[in-house]
Design a protein around this motif. Structure first.
Motif, mmCIF file in Angstrom:
data_model
loop_
_atom_site.group_PDB
_atom_site.id
_atom_site.type_symbol
_atom_site.label_atom_id
_atom_site.label_comp_id
_atom_site.label_asym_id
_atom_site.label_seq_id
_atom_site.Cartn_x
_atom_site.Cartn_y
_atom_site.Cartn_z
ATOM 1 N N MET A 246 0.842 -1.203 0.000
ATOM 2 C CA MET A 246 0.000 0.000 0.000
ATOM 3 C C MET A 246 0.874 1.248 0.000
ATOM 4 O O MET A 246 1.764 1.392 0.828
ATOM 5 C CB MET A 246 -0.883 -0.025 1.260
ATOM 6 N N GLN A 247 0.598 2.134 -0.924
ATOM 7 C CA GLN A 247 1.418 3.347 -1.042
ATOM 8 C C GLN A 247 0.977 4.408 -0.037
ATOM 9 O O GLN A 247 -0.188 4.515 0.312
ATOM 10 C CB GLN A 247 1.298 3.920 -2.453
ATOM 11 N N ILE A 248 1.961 5.199 0.358
ATOM 12 C CA ILE A 248 1.673 6.260 1.321
ATOM 13 C C ILE A 248 0.905 7.396 0.630
ATOM 14 O O ILE A 248 1.337 7.904 -0.402
ATOM 15 C CB ILE A 248 2.979 6.803 1.943
ATOM 16 N N ALA A 249 -0.227 7.732 1.206
ATOM 17 C CA ALA A 249 -1.076 8.813 0.682
ATOM 18 C C ALA A 249 -1.731 9.519 1.867
ATOM 19 O O ALA A 249 -1.526 9.124 3.025
ATOM 20 C CB ALA A 249 -2.137 8.241 -0.249
ATOM 21 N N GLN A 250 -2.508 10.528 1.554
ATOM 22 C CA GLN A 250 -3.267 11.220 2.595
ATOM 23 C C GLN A 250 -4.000 10.215 3.469
ATOM 24 O O GLN A 250 -4.632 9.299 2.951
ATOM 25 C CB GLN A 250 -4.272 12.167 1.916
ATOM 26 N N ASN A 251 -3.860 10.369 4.802
ATOM 27 C CA ASN A 251 -4.521 9.499 5.774
ATOM 28 C C ASN A 251 -3.981 8.066 5.820
ATOM 29 O O ASN A 251 -4.688 7.155 6.252
ATOM 30 C CB ASN A 251 -6.045 9.483 5.583
ATOM 31 N N SER A 252 -2.743 7.875 5.377
ATOM 32 C CA SER A 252 -2.065 6.613 5.665
ATOM 33 C C SER A 252 -1.450 6.709 7.053
ATOM 34 O O SER A 252 -0.987 7.778 7.460
ATOM 35 C CB SER A 252 -0.911 6.374 4.680
ATOM 36 N N VAL A 253 -1.455 5.583 7.757
ATOM 37 C CA VAL A 253 -0.673 5.495 8.981
ATOM 38 C C VAL A 253 0.634 4.801 8.618
ATOM 39 O O VAL A 253 0.632 3.676 8.123
ATOM 40 C CB VAL A 253 -1.420 4.719 10.085
ATOM 41 N N VAL A 254 1.732 5.504 8.827
ATOM 42 C CA VAL A 254 3.033 5.041 8.361
ATOM 43 C C VAL A 254 3.941 4.774 9.556
ATOM 44 O O VAL A 254 3.998 5.579 10.487
ATOM 45 C CB VAL A 254 3.700 6.118 7.466
ATOM 46 N N ALA A 255 4.632 3.641 9.516
ATOM 47 C CA ALA A 255 5.670 3.358 10.513
ATOM 48 C C ALA A 255 6.989 3.265 9.758
ATOM 49 O O ALA A 255 7.073 2.564 8.745
ATOM 50 C CB ALA A 255 5.371 2.054 11.235
ATOM 51 N N PHE A 256 8.002 4.017 10.210
ATOM 52 C CA PHE A 256 9.287 3.960 9.515
ATOM 53 C C PHE A 256 10.459 4.049 10.490
ATOM 54 O O PHE A 256 10.349 4.644 11.558
ATOM 55 C CB PHE A 256 9.384 5.055 8.441
ATOM 56 N N HIS A 257 11.532 3.389 10.088
ATOM 57 C CA HIS A 257 12.788 3.512 10.829
ATOM 58 C C HIS A 257 13.609 4.619 10.205
ATOM 59 O O HIS A 257 13.524 4.876 9.000
ATOM 60 C CB HIS A 257 13.563 2.193 10.785
ATOM 61 N N TYR A 258 14.398 5.280 11.010
ATOM 62 C CA TYR A 258 15.191 6.397 10.474
ATOM 63 C C TYR A 258 16.473 6.570 11.265
ATOM 64 O O TYR A 258 16.557 6.190 12.443
ATOM 65 C CB TYR A 258 14.397 7.710 10.540
ATOM 66 N N THR A 259 17.458 7.118 10.573
ATOM 67 C CA THR A 259 18.651 7.620 11.241
ATOM 68 C C THR A 259 18.849 9.028 10.723
ATOM 69 O O THR A 259 18.838 9.270 9.516
ATOM 70 C CB THR A 259 19.880 6.753 10.927
ATOM 71 N N LEU A 260 18.989 9.959 11.639
ATOM 72 C CA LEU A 260 19.140 11.366 11.282
ATOM 73 C C LEU A 260 20.587 11.796 11.520
ATOM 74 O O LEU A 260 21.108 11.627 12.625
ATOM 75 C CB LEU A 260 18.196 12.216 12.140
ATOM 76 N N THR A 261 21.211 12.302 10.470
ATOM 77 C CA THR A 261 22.573 12.809 10.617
ATOM 78 C C THR A 261 22.633 14.253 10.129
ATOM 79 O O THR A 261 21.815 14.684 9.321
ATOM 80 C CB THR A 261 23.586 11.977 9.786
ATOM 81 N N ASN A 262 23.616 14.992 10.612
ATOM 82 C CA ASN A 262 23.859 16.333 10.075
ATOM 83 C C ASN A 262 24.893 16.224 8.955
ATOM 84 O O ASN A 262 25.333 15.128 8.605
ATOM 85 C CB ASN A 262 24.296 17.310 11.173
ATOM 86 N N ASP A 263 25.265 17.355 8.378
ATOM 87 C CA ASP A 263 26.175 17.327 7.231
ATOM 88 C C ASP A 263 27.591 16.878 7.604
ATOM 89 O O ASP A 263 28.374 16.530 6.739
ATOM 90 C CB ASP A 263 26.212 18.701 6.543
#
Ligand code: ZN
Length: 160
Positions: free
Chosen positions: A1-18
Motif C-alpha cells: 500500500m502506497q503512502i497517501a493522505q490518511n495513511s498510517v506510516v511506521a518507519f525507521h530512520y537515522t538522522l545525521t547532520n552534514d
C-alpha cells in the motif's frame, strides 16, 4: 500500500547532520509512527514519503525551511540567574520550560556569564541541514477516528 493522505506510516530512520554525526535514530526502538498528511512530522520529510511503499529505503535531505526552521535571533535571550530559583547549578545544555506570551516554550541554556544566563528558545535542530536515512516498515489506512483526531491510535500512537 502506497503512502497517501490518511495513511498510517511506521518507519525507521537515522538522522545525521552534514558532518555525518548521528543526531537521532530509531535503531533498537520501535519505528516512528505518524498519520500522513496531518503535519505530524516535518514538511520536508512528509513530502518525500508521499507515494512510497513498505520496504522502500530512501535518503531525504531536508533544508531548515522544510525542517525545524532557521535560527531566530530573537529567541536567544539573556535572563537573570535569579529566574532559575530552586535550581542549584545552571549549566549549558540544560533545558527548561519557560512561560512566554505565546505559551510555554522549551529553552536550552547556551551559556552562563556571572549573573546572566543566555537561553535559546530555538528548536535544537533549527538552522540545520538534516539527512534522514529512512526505511518504511509499515503502511495502513487510518481509521475515521484517527483522521478526525489528526493522530495515530494504538501501537506507536496515542492511547486514549
Ligand atoms: Zn485520538
Amino acid at each position: 500500500m502506497q503512502i497517501a493522505q490518511n495513511s498510517v506510516v511506521a518507519f525507521h530512520y537515522t538522522l545525521t547532520n552534514d558532518e555525518g554525526e548521528v543526531l537521532d535514530s530509531s535503531e533498537g526502538r520501535e519505528p516512528l509512527t505518524y498519520l500522513h498528511g496531518a503535519g505530524n512530522i516535518i514538511p520536508g520529510l512528509e513530502k518525500e514519503l508521499e507515494g512510497r511503499d513498505v520496504g522502500e529505503k530512501l535518503v531525504v535531505k531536508v533544508s531548515p525551511e522544510e525542517g525545524y526552521g532557521e535560527v531566530q535571533e530573537q529567541l536567544m535571550q539573556e535572563v537573570p540567574r535569579d529566574a532559575f530559583q530552586g535550581v542549584e547549578s545552571v549549566e549549558p545544555g540544560m533545558q527548561f520550560q519557560a512561560q512566554t506570551q505565546g505559551g510555554p516554550l522549551m529553552v536550552t541554556v547556551k551559556k552562563v556569564e556571572g549573573d546572566t544566563v543566555v537561553v535559546d528558545g530555538n528548536h535544537p535542530l533549527a538552522g540545520q541541514q538534516l539527512n534522514f536515512d529512512v526505511e518504511i516498515a509499515n503502511v495502513r489506512e487510518a481509521s475515521p477516528e484517527e483522521v478526525e483526531h489528526g493522530h495515530v491510535h494504538g501501537e506507536g500512537g496515542v492511547e486514549h
